[in-house]
Design an enzyme around this catalytic site. Structure first.
Site, PDB file in Angstrom:
ATOM      1  CE  LYS A 214      -0.796   1.351  -9.765  1.00 38.13           C
ATOM      2  NZ  LYS A 214      -2.037   1.358  -8.929  1.00 38.13           N
TER       3      LYS A 214
ATOM      4  CE  LYS B 136     -12.208  17.521 -47.237  1.00 37.16           C
ATOM      5  NZ  LYS B 136     -13.119  16.531 -46.670  1.00 37.16           N
TER       6      LYS B 136
ATOM      7  CG  HIS C 195     -22.020  36.273 -29.952  1.00 34.22           C
ATOM      8  ND1 HIS C 195     -22.881  35.777 -29.001  1.00 34.22           N
ATOM      9  CD2 HIS C 195     -21.563  37.456 -29.442  1.00 34.22           C
ATOM     10  CE1 HIS C 195     -22.978  36.628 -27.985  1.00 34.22           C
ATOM     11  NE2 HIS C 195     -22.176  37.652 -28.220  1.00 34.22           N
TER      12      HIS C 195
ATOM     13  CB  SER D 243     -10.374  12.629 -48.762  1.00 33.97           C
ATOM     14  OG  SER D 243     -11.355  11.788 -49.327  1.00 33.97           O
TER      15      SER D 243
ATOM     16  CD  GLU E 132     -10.776  17.042 -38.487  1.00 36.15           C
ATOM     17  OE1 GLU E 132     -11.957  16.805 -38.748  1.00 36.15           O
ATOM     18  OE2 GLU E 132      -9.848  16.745 -39.263  1.00 36.15           O
TER      19      GLU E 132
ATOM     20  CG  ASN F 105      -1.920  -1.162   1.158  1.00 34.19           C
ATOM     21  OD1 ASN F 105      -1.968  -1.882   0.157  1.00 34.19           O
ATOM     22  ND2 ASN F 105      -2.675  -1.355   2.223  1.00 34.19           N
TER      23      ASN F 105
HETATM   24  N1  ARG Z   1      -1.369  -3.381  -7.593  1.00 36.21           N
HETATM   25  C1  ARG Z   1      -1.836  -2.710  -6.432  1.00 36.21           C
HETATM   26  C2  ARG Z   1      -2.315  -1.304  -6.818  1.00 36.21           C
HETATM   27  O1  ARG Z   1      -1.985  -0.889  -7.839  1.00 36.21           O
HETATM   28  C3  ARG Z   1      -0.753  -2.591  -5.421  1.00 36.21           C
HETATM   29  C4  ARG Z   1      -1.225  -2.460  -4.006  1.00 36.21           C
HETATM   30  C5  ARG Z   1      -1.902  -3.695  -3.576  1.00 36.21           C
HETATM   31  N2  ARG Z   1      -2.180  -3.704  -2.200  1.00 36.21           N
HETATM   32  C6  ARG Z   1      -2.969  -4.644  -1.623  1.00 36.21           C
HETATM   33  N3  ARG Z   1      -3.139  -4.558  -0.366  1.00 36.21           N
HETATM   34  N4  ARG Z   1      -3.530  -5.569  -2.342  1.00 36.21           N
HETATM   35  O2  ARG Z   1      -3.045  -0.666  -6.093  1.00 36.21           O
END
Ligand code: ARG
Length: 470
Positions: free
Chosen positions: A325, A283, A156, A277, A290, A110
């Site tokens: 992530k 084009k 506008h 295009s 875009e 953690n």
């Molecule tokens: N892969 C986990 C994450 O990205 C890592 C931490 C996991 N911790 C746990 N107590 N399972 O959050």
């Protein structure tokens, strides 16, 4: 591969669970931070006498070898080992035995994943700050080339008042300065060291969190272990920064699309930065603009996703947080690519100066200046507005623009009109007269250029500061 946490289990994990639980496919991106963080942790454990010094040395050497294995593409990532943390730790123990098994003393995944993420965000902030700086510099460069390039300004999406292309680009330059400032704020949030929080409640071992922070160049240390493992504010702040940056690029994109249309014809993109295009041979499409506009939505999505993920979570760590992530990584890739390609597109585009000049000469964007002319002769602005409104209506009926109406016609609307009104109507004079602070007058913009250079100079020291504290 046996689970590192397998002690209390009597069965193997279901294969689907392994696949569902694993983050290794995407969090292997954190390998460098994970190894660096583990080296700092092991060094601290040895320095504090928590593990034997020889074990500390073996761990550091083993981790350095693993770093080389990963960079050489020789490392086997195993889904059953879930994530980058356990993949590296398992390999370490495979290589050096019992010493490796001591690395995780006084640490949890953690606080480990939190550390990796803080380091990673700092690294990316430093890189993105560079790209943002380059982009700002390019905008200023193009703006400087066009201090005399007149064009209609719009409200506008209707012609409003004459401006210069420089003034228009400087507006974006100012927006990007705020993005840079926001990025500095993201750094502040990321530059806080969470390791030592353990799983939730610190550790019984006499660790030195400040030594780890110093080794890893963190400015601050989390003051509460529960906050340290559950905080994702810095990721949310990054995604907010990224969303607003994309918002700015998206607005510019919309203008680039408009300006490069036949209807406007204000710019032409370089052939290297446009596409054709498959069906229509004529084009030339502004795909980059875009796509940047399009990708803005997905970056907003990542911000929204994380806000929703975190909002209902009880303290402290919950596996939901693993979902922080992919959105972050994608947002980072998206803004880095966007900033890079967009900058080159701006630097290579052709600005149709004549076309812009023609546009601003054949419209009514000089009408406010005519009202101001009457105001200078003592007419209250509201009254002057009405008189000029009538002149405009008259001109439209005649199929003419304001400079083409005769003085006798003007004088039917107000006896105060004199021959000098023609000077007032010239777009270059409309711009030159707007000398209020922040206005488009040529001299005012020149001041903004000087100020812009100074700001870029100041930002350079921030870039250096980021670099020195990675
Ligand atoms: N892969 C986990 C994450 O990205 C890592 C931490 C996991 N911790 C746990 N107590 N399972 O959050």
């Amino acid at each position: 591969m046996a689970k590192l946490w397998g002690g209390r289990f009597s069965k193997n994990t279901n294969e689907l669970v392994d696949a569902f639980n694993a983050s290794i496919d995407f969090d292997q991106r954190l390998y460098h931070e994970d190894i660096r963080g583990s080296i700092a942790h092991a060094t601290m454990l040895a320095d504090c006498g928590i593990i034997p010094a020889e074990d500390g040395t073996k761990i550091v050497a083993g981790l350095q070898e693993i770093l080389q294995e990963i960079e050489a593409g020789a490392f086997h990532f195993d889904t059953a080992l879930e994530d980058i943390h356990m993949n590296i730790e398992a390999r370490l123990t495979e290589k050096i035995g019992a010493a490796g098994a001591r690395l995780h003393t006084a640490r949890s995944r953690n606080d480990q994943v939190a550390l990796d993420m803080h380091m990673y965000v700092k690294k990316e902030v430093a890189e993105i700050a560079h790209l943002l700086w380059n982009f700002e510099e390019a905008l200023l460069k193009v703006a400087k080339q066009h201090n005399k390039t007149l064009m209609p300004g719009y409200t506008h999406l209707q012609r409003a008042q004459p401006i210069t292309f420089a003034h228009h680009l400087l507006a974006y330059f100012n927006m990007l300065q705020r993005d840079f400032r926001r990025l500095q704020g993201v750094w502040e949030g990321a530059d806080m060291m969470p390791l030592g929080a353990g799983a939730i409640a610190g550790t019984t071992f006499p660790i030195d969190r400040f030594a780890v922070a110093e080794q890893l160049h963190f400015g601050k240390v989390y003051a509460n272990s529960m906050d340290a493992v559950s905080d994702r504010d810095y990721v949310i702040e990054f995604l907010s920064f990224a969303s607003i940056l994309m918002l700015h690029l998206s607005r510019l994109s919309e203008e680039v699309c408009l300006w490069s249309s036949t209807e406007f014809g204000f710019i032409e993109l370089d052939d290297g930065f446009a596409t054709g295009s498959s069906m229509m041979p004529q084009k030339k499409n502004p795909d980059i603009a875009e796509l940047v506009r399009g990708k803005t939505g997905r970056v907003y999505g990542h911000l929204q996703a994380l806000l929703v993920t975190v909002k209902g979570l009880p303290l402290t760590y919950n596996k939901d947080l693993q979902e922080d992530k992919e959105g972050l990584f994608d947002a980072i890739d998206t803004i880095k690519f966007s900033l890079t390609v967009y900058r080159d597109m701006l630097l290579t585009m052709i600005v149709n100066v004549d076309r812009m000049q023609e546009a601003v000469s054949k419209d009514f964007s000089n009408a406010t200046d005519l009202a101001d002319y009457l105001v200078r002769k003592g007419v209250p602005f509201r009254k002057a507005h009405e008189v000029v409104g009538k002149c405009v209506a008259h001109a439209i009926l005649q199929g003419k623009f304001l400079p083409e109406i005769s003085l006798t016609e003007y004088q039917q609307f107000s006896p105060l009109f004199e021959a000098d009104l023609l000077e007032v109507l010239k777009p270059e004079n409309c711009v030159a007269a707007r000398q209020s602070y922040g206005g488009p007058a040529f001299g005012e913009n020149a001041k903004q250029f000087t100020m812009g250079e100074k700001i870029l100079q100041q930002q350079r020291t921030v870039l250096q500061d980021f670099h020195d504290n990675l």
